[in-house]
Motif scaffolding. Structure first.
Motif, PDB file in Angstrom:
ATOM      1  N   SER A 133       0.677  -1.134  -0.131  1.00  0.00           N
ATOM      2  CA  SER A 133      -0.097   0.069  -0.039  1.00  0.00           C
ATOM      3  C   SER A 133       0.999   1.223  -0.047  1.00  0.00           C
ATOM      4  CB  SER A 133      -0.968   0.228   1.030  1.00  0.00           C
ATOM      5  OG  SER A 133      -1.407   1.212   1.313  1.00  0.00           O
ATOM      6  N   GLY A 134       0.370   2.301  -0.603  1.00  0.00           N
ATOM      7  CA  GLY A 134       1.113   3.564  -0.853  1.00  0.00           C
ATOM      8  C   GLY A 134       0.772   4.191   0.677  1.00  0.00           C
ATOM      9  N   ALA A 135       0.117   3.562   1.476  1.00  0.00           N
ATOM     10  CA  ALA A 135      -0.108   4.074   2.811  1.00  0.00           C
ATOM     11  C   ALA A 135       0.957   3.924   3.764  1.00  0.00           C
ATOM     12  CB  ALA A 135      -1.536   3.783   3.521  1.00  0.00           C
ATOM     13  N   SER A 136       1.868   2.589   3.293  1.00  0.00           N
ATOM     14  CA  SER A 136       2.974   2.318   4.131  1.00  0.00           C
ATOM     15  C   SER A 136       3.886   3.362   4.480  1.00  0.00           C
ATOM     16  CB  SER A 136       3.670   1.309   3.629  1.00  0.00           C
ATOM     17  OG  SER A 136       2.802   0.110   3.386  1.00  0.00           O
ATOM     18  N   GLN A 137       4.322   3.693   5.801  1.00  0.00           N
ATOM     19  CA  GLN A 137       5.215   4.849   5.951  1.00  0.00           C
ATOM     20  C   GLN A 137       5.767   4.749   7.296  1.00  0.00           C
ATOM     21  OE1 GLN A 137       2.649   8.161   7.867  1.00  0.00           O
ATOM     22  NE2 GLN A 137       1.322   6.977   6.305  1.00  0.00           N
ATOM     23  N   ARG A 138       6.823   5.630   7.599  1.00  0.00           N
ATOM     24  CA  ARG A 138       7.398   5.788   9.101  1.00  0.00           C
ATOM     25  C   ARG A 138       6.591   6.611   9.852  1.00  0.00           C
ATOM     26  NH1 ARG A 138      11.626   2.870   9.808  1.00  0.00           N
ATOM     27  NH2 ARG A 138      13.092   2.416   8.125  1.00  0.00           N
ATOM     28  N   ILE A 139       6.305   6.121  11.069  1.00  0.00           N
ATOM     29  CA  ILE A 139       5.631   6.926  12.198  1.00  0.00           C
ATOM     30  C   ILE A 139       6.636   7.067  13.439  1.00  0.00           C
ATOM     31  CG2 ILE A 139       3.945   7.082  13.796  1.00  0.00           C
ATOM     32  CD1 ILE A 139       2.202   5.541  11.925  1.00  0.00           C
ATOM     33  N   ILE A 140       6.960   8.290  13.833  1.00  0.00           N
ATOM     34  CA  ILE A 140       7.725   8.638  14.713  1.00  0.00           C
ATOM     35  C   ILE A 140       6.941   9.164  15.979  1.00  0.00           C
ATOM     36  CG2 ILE A 140       9.623  10.048  15.753  1.00  0.00           C
ATOM     37  CD1 ILE A 140      10.617  10.382  12.637  1.00  0.00           C
ATOM     38  N   GLU A 141       7.085   8.430  17.193  1.00  0.00           N
ATOM     39  CA  GLU A 141       6.540   8.594  18.335  1.00  0.00           C
ATOM     40  C   GLU A 141       7.370   8.824  19.568  1.00  0.00           C
ATOM     41  OE1 GLU A 141       2.993   9.463  20.830  1.00  0.00           O
ATOM     42  OE2 GLU A 141       3.089   9.499  18.613  1.00  0.00           O
ATOM     43  N   ASP A 142       7.314   9.815  20.335  1.00  0.00           N
ATOM     44  CA  ASP A 142       8.379   9.859  21.388  1.00  0.00           C
ATOM     45  C   ASP A 142       9.815   9.572  20.815  1.00  0.00           C
ATOM     46  OD1 ASP A 142       6.150  10.103  23.292  1.00  0.00           O
ATOM     47  OD2 ASP A 142       6.114   8.208  23.710  1.00  0.00           O
ATOM     48  N   GLY A 143      10.057  10.217  19.770  1.00  0.00           N
ATOM     49  CA  GLY A 143      11.386  10.154  19.247  1.00  0.00           C
ATOM     50  C   GLY A 143      11.767   8.741  18.685  1.00  0.00           C
ATOM     51  N   VAL A 144      10.989   7.783  18.704  1.00  0.00           N
ATOM     52  CA  VAL A 144      11.120   6.335  18.259  1.00  0.00           C
ATOM     53  C   VAL A 144      10.604   6.262  16.989  1.00  0.00           C
ATOM     54  CG1 VAL A 144      10.758   3.929  18.850  1.00  0.00           C
ATOM     55  CG2 VAL A 144      11.267   5.259  20.520  1.00  0.00           C
ATOM     56  N   SER A 145      11.139   5.657  15.936  1.00  0.00           N
ATOM     57  CA  SER A 145      10.717   5.516  14.430  1.00  0.00           C
ATOM     58  C   SER A 145      10.222   4.040  14.600  1.00  0.00           C
ATOM     59  CB  SER A 145      11.832   5.552  13.610  1.00  0.00           C
ATOM     60  OG  SER A 145      11.466   5.327  12.288  1.00  0.00           O
ATOM     61  N   PHE A 146       8.953   4.001  13.792  1.00  0.00           N
ATOM     62  CA  PHE A 146       8.377   2.791  13.520  1.00  0.00           C
ATOM     63  C   PHE A 146       7.982   2.647  12.100  1.00  0.00           C
ATOM     64  CE2 PHE A 146       6.957   3.801  17.815  1.00  0.00           C
ATOM     65  CZ  PHE A 146       7.180   2.601  18.531  1.00  0.00           C
ATOM     66  N   LYS A 147       8.344   1.311  11.564  1.00  0.00           N
ATOM     67  CA  LYS A 147       8.136   1.425   9.882  1.00  0.00           C
ATOM     68  C   LYS A 147       6.678   0.474   9.976  1.00  0.00           C
ATOM     69  CE  LYS A 147       9.931  -1.302   5.892  1.00  0.00           C
ATOM     70  NZ  LYS A 147      10.327  -2.324   5.490  1.00  0.00           N
ATOM     71  N   VAL A 148       5.721   1.233   9.209  1.00  0.00           N
ATOM     72  CA  VAL A 148       4.393   0.636   9.184  1.00  0.00           C
ATOM     73  C   VAL A 148       4.313   0.054   7.688  1.00  0.00           C
ATOM     74  CG1 VAL A 148       1.994   1.088   8.966  1.00  0.00           C
ATOM     75  CG2 VAL A 148       3.354   2.458  10.965  1.00  0.00           C
ATOM     76  N   ASP A 149       4.000  -1.215   7.788  1.00  0.00           N
ATOM     77  CA  ASP A 149       4.027  -1.733   6.339  1.00  0.00           C
ATOM     78  C   ASP A 149       2.568  -2.353   6.139  1.00  0.00           C
ATOM     79  OD1 ASP A 149       6.890  -1.747   5.408  1.00  0.00           O
ATOM     80  OD2 ASP A 149       7.195  -3.580   6.750  1.00  0.00           O
ATOM     81  N   ILE A 150       2.000  -2.141   4.930  1.00  0.00           N
ATOM     82  CA  ILE A 150       0.578  -2.226   4.788  1.00  0.00           C
ATOM     83  C   ILE A 150       0.474  -3.067   3.358  1.00  0.00           C
ATOM     84  CG2 ILE A 150      -1.857  -1.636   4.635  1.00  0.00           C
ATOM     85  CD1 ILE A 150      -0.952   0.864   6.304  1.00  0.00           C
ATOM     86  N   TYR A 151      -0.071  -4.325   3.505  1.00  0.00           N
ATOM     87  CA  TYR A 151       0.079  -4.972   2.028  1.00  0.00           C
ATOM     88  C   TYR A 151      -1.089  -6.211   2.041  1.00  0.00           C
ATOM     89  CZ  TYR A 151       2.558  -7.972   5.708  1.00  0.00           C
ATOM     90  OH  TYR A 151       2.782  -8.540   6.828  1.00  0.00           O
ATOM     91  N   LYS A 152      -1.023  -6.697   0.890  1.00  0.00           N
ATOM     92  CA  LYS A 152      -2.029  -7.781   0.709  1.00  0.00           C
ATOM     93  C   LYS A 152      -1.812  -8.478  -0.472  1.00  0.00           C
ATOM     94  CE  LYS A 152      -5.662  -5.669  -2.043  1.00  0.00           C
ATOM     95  NZ  LYS A 152      -7.296  -5.417  -2.156  1.00  0.00           N
ATOM     96  N   PHE A 153      -2.269  -9.690  -0.598  1.00  0.00           N
ATOM     97  CA  PHE A 153      -2.248 -10.607  -1.562  1.00  0.00           C
ATOM     98  C   PHE A 153      -3.121  -9.993  -2.855  1.00  0.00           C
ATOM     99  CE2 PHE A 153      -0.381 -13.557   1.151  1.00  0.00           C
ATOM    100  CZ  PHE A 153       0.866 -13.624   0.781  1.00  0.00           C
ATOM    101  N   GLU A 154      -2.625  -9.857  -3.998  1.00  0.00           N
ATOM    102  CA  GLU A 154      -3.389  -9.611  -5.298  1.00  0.00           C
ATOM    103  C   GLU A 154      -4.675 -10.411  -5.319  1.00  0.00           C
ATOM    104  OE1 GLU A 154      -2.522  -8.618  -9.964  1.00  0.00           O
ATOM    105  OE2 GLU A 154      -1.710 -10.760  -9.024  1.00  0.00           O
ATOM    106  N   GLY A 155      -5.798  -9.911  -5.170  1.00  0.00           N
ATOM    107  CA  GLY A 155      -7.083 -10.747  -5.344  1.00  0.00           C
ATOM    108  C   GLY A 155      -7.565 -11.077  -3.739  1.00  0.00           C
TER     109      GLY A 155
END
Length: 88
Positions: free
Chosen positions: A10-32
């Motif tokens: 997903s194009g919505a996948s991104q990094r989120i920084i909270e309290d100075g800590v970085s998180f990689k947010v991965d959003i995905y699905k299988f085609e169909g």
């Protein structure tokens, strides 16, 4: 031979920084496939995957942001009590 379905990131996948800590947010699905998967990866490589699928990628992103904000960054890092690290 049946081919493996494509993985859609997903194009919505991104990094989120909270309290100075970085998180990689991965959003995905299988085609169909039905629904989007959500995975949050901490700076130290700990992966947290939600069991439930989300109807759309924005719902998954909102869940990640809300959970990180509500639980606090420390709940996800340094072996928080709700995190089970993978053995290498």
């Amino acid at each position: 031979m049946e081919r493996e379905p494509n993985l859609i990131i997903s194009g919505a996948s991104q990094r989120i920084i909270e309290d100075g800590v970085s998180f990689k947010v991965d959003i995905y699905k299988f085609e169909g496939g039905d629904g989007w998967s959500l995975e949050v990866v901490t700076e130290d490589g700990t992966s947290i995957v939600w069991d439930d699928l989300f109807e759309d990628d924005q719902a998954a992103l909102e869940e990640a942001a809300t959970t990180i904000r509500k639980e606090g960054a420390v709940a996800f890092v340094n072996g928080g009590s709700n995190v089970i690290p993978f053995k290498h």
